[in-house]
Design an enzyme around this catalytic site. Structure first.
Site, PDB file in Angstrom:
ATOM      1  N   ASP A   1     -15.371  -9.847   2.611  1.00 53.12           N
ATOM      2  CA  ASP A   1     -15.297  -8.427   2.254  1.00 53.12           C
ATOM      3  C   ASP A   1     -15.149  -8.235   0.748  1.00 53.12           C
ATOM      4  O   ASP A   1     -15.631  -7.256   0.190  1.00 53.12           O
ATOM      5  CB  ASP A   1     -14.173  -7.717   3.016  1.00 53.12           C
ATOM      6  CG  ASP A   1     -14.519  -6.262   3.287  1.00 53.12           C
ATOM      7  OD1 ASP A   1     -15.717  -5.988   3.555  1.00 53.12           O
ATOM      8  OD2 ASP A   1     -13.649  -5.398   3.220  1.00 53.12           O
TER       9      ASP A   1
ATOM     10  N   GLU B   1     -17.696   4.083   5.155  1.00 54.18           N
ATOM     11  CA  GLU B   1     -16.255   4.311   4.945  1.00 54.18           C
ATOM     12  C   GLU B   1     -15.582   4.724   6.266  1.00 54.18           C
ATOM     13  O   GLU B   1     -14.460   4.291   6.544  1.00 54.18           O
ATOM     14  CB  GLU B   1     -16.032   5.396   3.882  1.00 54.18           C
ATOM     15  CG  GLU B   1     -16.571   5.046   2.501  1.00 54.18           C
ATOM     16  CD  GLU B   1     -15.798   3.919   1.803  1.00 54.18           C
ATOM     17  OE1 GLU B   1     -15.434   2.936   2.462  1.00 54.18           O
ATOM     18  OE2 GLU B   1     -15.595   4.040   0.579  1.00 54.18           O
TER      19      GLU B   1
ATOM     20  N   GLU C   1      -9.214  -1.531  -5.385  1.00 54.05           N
ATOM     21  CA  GLU C   1      -9.500  -2.331  -4.189  1.00 54.05           C
ATOM     22  C   GLU C   1      -9.865  -3.771  -4.567  1.00 54.05           C
ATOM     23  O   GLU C   1      -9.410  -4.721  -3.929  1.00 54.05           O
ATOM     24  CB  GLU C   1     -10.646  -1.673  -3.425  1.00 54.05           C
ATOM     25  CG  GLU C   1     -10.747  -2.155  -1.998  1.00 54.05           C
ATOM     26  CD  GLU C   1     -11.555  -1.191  -1.159  1.00 54.05           C
ATOM     27  OE1 GLU C   1     -11.166  -0.001  -1.070  1.00 54.05           O
ATOM     28  OE2 GLU C   1     -12.579  -1.613  -0.614  1.00 54.05           O
TER      29      GLU C   1
ATOM     30  N   GLU D   1     -22.069  -3.509  10.654  1.00 58.56           N
ATOM     31  CA  GLU D   1     -20.599  -3.601  10.675  1.00 58.56           C
ATOM     32  C   GLU D   1     -20.152  -4.561  11.785  1.00 58.56           C
ATOM     33  O   GLU D   1     -19.245  -5.359  11.585  1.00 58.56           O
ATOM     34  CB  GLU D   1     -19.959  -2.216  10.873  1.00 58.56           C
ATOM     35  CG  GLU D   1     -20.016  -1.321   9.646  1.00 58.56           C
ATOM     36  CD  GLU D   1     -19.055  -1.726   8.509  1.00 58.56           C
ATOM     37  OE1 GLU D   1     -18.136  -2.528   8.751  1.00 58.56           O
ATOM     38  OE2 GLU D   1     -19.258  -1.246   7.390  1.00 58.56           O
TER      39      GLU D   1
HETATM   40  C1  LIG Z   1     -18.050  -4.343   5.594  1.00 60.50           C
HETATM   41  C2  LIG Z   1     -17.294  -3.201   5.004  1.00 60.50           C
HETATM   42  N1  LIG Z   1     -17.525  -1.946   5.435  1.00 60.50           N
HETATM   43  C3  LIG Z   1     -16.811  -0.920   4.851  1.00 60.50           C
HETATM   44  C4  LIG Z   1     -15.891  -1.110   3.874  1.00 60.50           C
HETATM   45  C5  LIG Z   1     -15.123   0.005   3.314  1.00 60.50           C
HETATM   46  N2  LIG Z   1     -15.401   0.260   1.969  1.00 60.50           N
HETATM   47  C6  LIG Z   1     -15.711  -2.430   3.471  1.00 60.50           C
HETATM   48  N3  LIG Z   1     -14.817  -2.748   2.509  1.00 60.50           N
HETATM   49  N4  LIG Z   1     -16.408  -3.485   4.035  1.00 60.50           N
END
Ligand SMILES: Cc1ncc(CN)c(N)n1
EC number: 3.5.99.2
Length: 223
Positions: free
Chosen positions: A49, A142, A90, A212
């Site tokens: 991520d 999001e 973040e 996702e």
């Molecule tokens: C895979 C993924 N999807 C969504 C987000 C949210 N910004 C994230 N950090 N990573």
């Protein structure tokens, strides 16, 4: 009394409920909520991520540019800008969290699911992709994280205390409000969109849901 027409996103969420639930109630999230998560899964997700977020920043920047060029409401830019600014924090959080768990971020290679997702983001950064599709996708990306992690901070969740901060990051009320603002903008744009744009936005939203799920799947034990 005139019957209120259902908003586009509301209608999609009904029509694609199974896919949406698949993305927001994935076994990775369920294990985080019930406390059975393996730390190796968490670490895989964390490293992947981090790479995703680095690619997500330029995508959000491209949505900001589209808003500046195409939006009929100047406040859209401020919403997107605030979201973009919080990505700075973040990235710093990912670095701190990775160091806490001894995850060497400099050695991480993106896995196939991550590469595919980043490819979609890159394709949406092109100039010929309109603002309506881009802002809808930003909302979708999001919203999946917000709905997923909010489930882990609800009453009754058994998330391990050391992973609560992660869930709070996307499950907190402020992030929820940001997603609501994005949904409002996307809904406004979709209401005025052509059939073509509507179709493209819906198909891309479905791709986001699939990507996702693939993204969470990377963290499956023995994956
Ligand atoms: C895979 C993924 N999807 C969504 C987000 C949210 N910004 C994230 N950090 N990573």
């Amino acid at each position: 009394m005139e019957e209120k027409k259902m908003e586009v996103i509301e209608a999609w969420l009904r029509k694609h409920r199974l896919q949406y639930t698949g993305a927001t109630r994935h076994p990775f999230i369920l294990s985080l909520r019930d406390g059975t998560i393996h730390m190796s899964s968490f670490k895989t997700w964390l490293a992947q991520d981090y790479l995703f977020v680095r690619a997500f920043v330029p995508f959000v920047a491209s949505v900001l540019i589209k808003a500046w060029k195409e939006s009929d409401d100047s406040s859209d830019m401020e919403v997107i800008l605030r979201g973009m600014a919080s990505l700075d924090d973040e990235i710093a959080w990912f670095k701190r969290e990775a160091s806490k768990w001894d995850v060497p971020l400099s050695d991480v290679a993106p896995q196939e699911a991550n590469i595919n997702y980043c490819k979609l983001l890159e394709s949406l950064m092109r100039e010929d992709v309109g603002y309506t599709v881009a802002i809808t996708v930003l909302w979708g990306i999001e919203a999946v994280y917000q709905e997923s992690f909010a489930y882990c901070v609800e009453e009754g969740s058994k998330t391990p205390p050391e992973l609560k901060e992660t869930c709070e990051r996307w499950g907190n009320e402020g992030f929820g409000q940001y997603c609501q603002s994005l949904q409002k903008i996307a809904t406004r744009r979709l209401q005025k969109a052509s059939e073509d744009e509507l179709k493209k936005a819906e198909v891309t939203f479905l791709s986001v849901l699939e990507l996702e799920v693939e993204f969470w799947n990377m963290s499956r034990v023995n994956a």
